[in-house]
Every structure is written in C-alpha cells, then in structure tokens.
Design a protein around this motif. Structure first.
Motif: not given
Length: 123
Positions: A42-68
């Motif tokens: 979910x991407x939403x605006x909170x006054x002057x800030x954009x806030x993105x929350x996300x969850x990763x599901x499934x089987x995965x090796x530990x690592x970095x979730x990146x956003x551009x």
C-alpha cells in the motif's frame, strides 16, 4: 476348427501386446519452488510523506527488499530493508511535499516483484 485354433494360438502373443507399457505407471512427483511474492503493498500519503508498507510471503532466503521511488519518469531515490523469516513486513517512507504521479517499484534479490502507484495528478 483346427485352422481357427491354430490362428488363435499364433495371434495370442500379438494380442497380448495391447497394454500400457509406460514405466513407471505413476510419474514421480514434481517439486516446485515458487518465488517470493509481495502481498498487501500500500502506497499512501501522510501529510508531506509518502508511506509504503509491504509484506513478503512465500519461501525465500533472507535478503533485502528494495524500493525505487519515481515521480512520473523522474527517479527520486532508493531504500532497502533486510527481511528474514521472523520479519516479513517492511515500511518505507519518502519526503514528497508536492503532489505528483508517484510510483514505488519493489524488488527482492534483484527480481522486481511489484509496482505500486499513487496518482495525485495526471501522469
């Protein structure tokens, strides 16, 4: 009668060949490994800030979730959070005082998984 019995005797081996000859009859089970997937992004605006929350599901090796972050075609920045089996949820924020056509592209392990958009103006 003798001729028909002789014909039946000679044709018996040929008639027995009409059966399944697939080996094995039940194929081995195929193990599939599905890639990790982003759910609940979910991407939403909170006054002057954009806030993105996300969850990763499934089987995965530990690592970095990146956003551009992007505003239309202009790149605004990148950020990343380390995820493992105990922490699967990430929250990102970006200061964005002006309205725009914002996009956030999420990737995990070098693979793009999801793009989330927030259009406050026409792109």
């Amino acid at each position: 009668m003798r001729v028909s019995a002789l014909c039946l005797l000679l044709l018996a081996p040929a008639l027995s060949g009409c059966r399944y000859n697939f080996v094995p009859l039940i194929p081995a089970q195929i193990e599939t490994e599905l890639p990790a997937r982003v759910t609940g992004a979910v991407l939403e605006r909170d006054s002057e800030t954009l806030r993105l929350t996300a969850q990763v599901d499934g089987r995965f090796q530990p690592g970095y979730l990146s956003v551009a972050w992007f505003n239309s075609s202009e790149a605004l920045g990148t950020d990343s959070v380390y995820l493992d089996s105990t922490q699967r949820r990430a929250t990102f924020s970006l200061r964005a005082p002006d309205k725009g056509a914002y996009r956030a592209v999420l990737s995990f392990g070098g693979t793009v998984l999801r793009q989330v958009e927030l259009y406050e103006v026409q792109p």
